[in-house]
Design a protein around this motif. Structure first.
Motif, mmCIF file in Angstrom:
data_model
loop_
_atom_site.group_PDB
_atom_site.id
_atom_site.type_symbol
_atom_site.label_atom_id
_atom_site.label_comp_id
_atom_site.label_asym_id
_atom_site.label_seq_id
_atom_site.Cartn_x
_atom_site.Cartn_y
_atom_site.Cartn_z
ATOM 1 N N HIS A 144 -27.607 8.796 31.418
ATOM 2 C CA HIS A 144 -26.754 8.196 30.389
ATOM 3 C C HIS A 144 -27.429 8.207 29.025
ATOM 4 N N THR A 145 -26.591 8.008 27.982
ATOM 5 C CA THR A 145 -27.091 7.708 26.644
ATOM 6 C C THR A 145 -26.307 6.497 26.159
ATOM 7 N N ILE A 173 -14.112 1.519 32.964
ATOM 8 C CA ILE A 173 -13.951 2.973 33.101
ATOM 9 C C ILE A 173 -15.315 3.614 33.340
ATOM 10 N N ALA A 174 -16.322 3.163 32.610
ATOM 11 C CA ALA A 174 -17.677 3.719 32.791
ATOM 12 C C ALA A 174 -18.150 3.525 34.236
ATOM 13 N N LYS A 175 -17.936 2.341 34.778
ATOM 14 C CA LYS A 175 -18.392 2.072 36.156
ATOM 15 C C LYS A 175 -17.660 2.976 37.154
ATOM 16 N N ASN A 235 -22.382 11.954 34.226
ATOM 17 C CA ASN A 235 -23.263 11.541 33.136
ATOM 18 C C ASN A 235 -22.388 10.760 32.165
ATOM 19 N N ILE A 236 -22.929 9.674 31.610
ATOM 20 C CA ILE A 236 -22.091 8.863 30.722
ATOM 21 C C ILE A 236 -22.742 8.668 29.355
ATOM 22 N N ALA A 237 -21.987 8.986 28.300
ATOM 23 C CA ALA A 237 -22.392 8.630 26.942
ATOM 24 C C ALA A 237 -21.667 7.330 26.592
ATOM 25 N N PHE A 238 -22.451 6.242 26.561
ATOM 26 C CA PHE A 238 -21.901 4.917 26.248
ATOM 27 C C PHE A 238 -21.893 4.707 24.738
ATOM 28 N N GLU A 270 -28.646 -2.531 27.052
ATOM 29 C CA GLU A 270 -28.968 -3.099 28.387
ATOM 30 C C GLU A 270 -27.800 -2.935 29.351
ATOM 31 N N ILE A 271 -26.581 -3.157 28.847
ATOM 32 C CA ILE A 271 -25.403 -3.014 29.710
ATOM 33 C C ILE A 271 -25.316 -1.576 30.229
ATOM 34 N N ALA A 272 -25.519 -0.614 29.334
ATOM 35 C CA ALA A 272 -25.455 0.803 29.721
ATOM 36 C C ALA A 272 -26.552 1.119 30.747
ATOM 37 N N GLN A 273 -27.750 0.594 30.502
ATOM 38 C CA GLN A 273 -28.886 0.839 31.414
ATOM 39 C C GLN A 273 -28.582 0.274 32.811
ATOM 40 N N GLN A 274 -27.968 -0.921 32.839
ATOM 41 C CA GLN A 274 -27.640 -1.544 34.141
ATOM 42 C C GLN A 274 -26.694 -0.671 34.953
ATOM 43 N N VAL A 275 -25.666 -0.131 34.278
ATOM 44 C CA VAL A 275 -24.700 0.728 34.991
ATOM 45 C C VAL A 275 -25.425 1.981 35.490
#
Ligand code: NAD
Length: 256
Positions: free
Chosen positions: A53-54, A18-20, A28-31, A40-45
């Motif tokens: 993002h956060t 869903i984030a992708k 903007n995404i708050a993970f 790291e996963i959030a940073q990659q997306v």
């Protein structure tokens, strides 16, 4: 200005898909999530789609942490347009052997956390006159299976909560819907294959054929991208009158 989405449990499986999908639309995404490499996963997306993002490992068992997660997203991005209550766990055992702590955790993470997140997000959505709340329920929000008492109870509960949110949100431009997936091949399903082997006394192949894909009319796992695109539709401007729906995305499971 970009819209903002907060997705609980978004560093794995359905939440990550869903984030992708929302990242591809420039949100903007708050993970959030408990994966050790979640940041790291959030940073990659964020890098791949060039979005803001956060990331927070807020634990859905802790109401105060959930409130902080939502408040931080609102203050960082100046509001919150879409909330996806997705984080969830599973445990498979017969009722008389079901550990009480597992029951409590499943109800807390799969149901009560959605209440805390929604309550914390409600004010800002109400003020803006726009909000989209999407609960990742399950086909188990509409049907039962043996050995999943806590999960089925929590998922039926979140379907009921979804309908109440839809009614209360309607005057304020807030919609709320639930997605009810069948089996999607993510860690939560891979982990339960072993539990199912034990509970049913079956081999892995038997569990896949007789327990898991047996429920689907289409004998395939559901792609995470299909769940993500359902969320995209529910969050869209055109879906302003689409609310209070528990939508099966379940390969024909609940058609039976
Ligand atoms: P997953 O295990 O890949 O992802 C679950 C996410 O929730 C992870 O990021 C995990 O860290 C997070 N999480 C778990 N406990 C948490 C806690 N205490 N605090 C914060 N985060 C926590 O599984 P998934 O399949 O992607 O599941 C996502 C949602 O979809 C769940 O609610 C699940 O019940 C639902 N669902 C999954 C399927 C399926 O077949 N995979 C089917 C129907 C519904």
């Amino acid at each position: 200005m970009s819209k903002t989405i907060l997705i609980t449990g978004s560093t794995s499986g359905i939440g990550l898909a869903i984030a992708k999908a929302f990242a591809a639309q420039g949100y903007n995404i708050a993970f959030n999530g408990l994966e050790a490499n979640g940041a790291e996963i959030a940073q990659q997306v964020a890098d791949e789609f060039n979005i803001k993002h956060t990331f927070s490992p807020a634990n859905m068992l802790q109401p105060e942490a959930i409130r902080t997660l939502v408040a931080d997203a609102i203050s960082t991005f100046g509001g919150l347009d879409v909330l996806v209550n997705n984080a969830g766990i599973q445990y498979v055992a017969p009722i008389d052997q079901f550990p009480e702590q597992k029951w409590n955790d499943i109800i807390a993470i799969n149901l009560t956390a959605a209440f805390h997140a929604t309550k914390a997000a409600w004010g800002t959505m109400k003020e803006k006159g726009f909000g989209r709340i999407i609960n990742i329920a399950s086909a188990h929000g509409l049907r039962a299976s043996e050995f999943k008492s806590a999960y089925v109870a929590a998922k039926h509960g979140i379907v009921g909560f979804t309908k109440t949110m839809a009614l209360e949100g309607a005057p304020f431009g807030i919609t709320c819907n639930a997605i009810c997936p069948g089996y999607v091949e993510t860690p939560i399903v891979k982990n339960q294959i072993a539990d199912q082997m034990k509970a049913h006394g079956m081999s892995e192949q038997e569990v896949l054929e007789k327990v898991i894909l047996a429920r689907h009319a289409v004998k395939q796992f559901i792609p995470v991208e299909l769940i993500a695109q359902t969320a995209i539709f529910m969050a869209s401007d055109i879906a302003a009158t689409f609310t209070g729906v528990a939508m099966p995305v379940d390969a024909g499971w609940t058609a039976q």
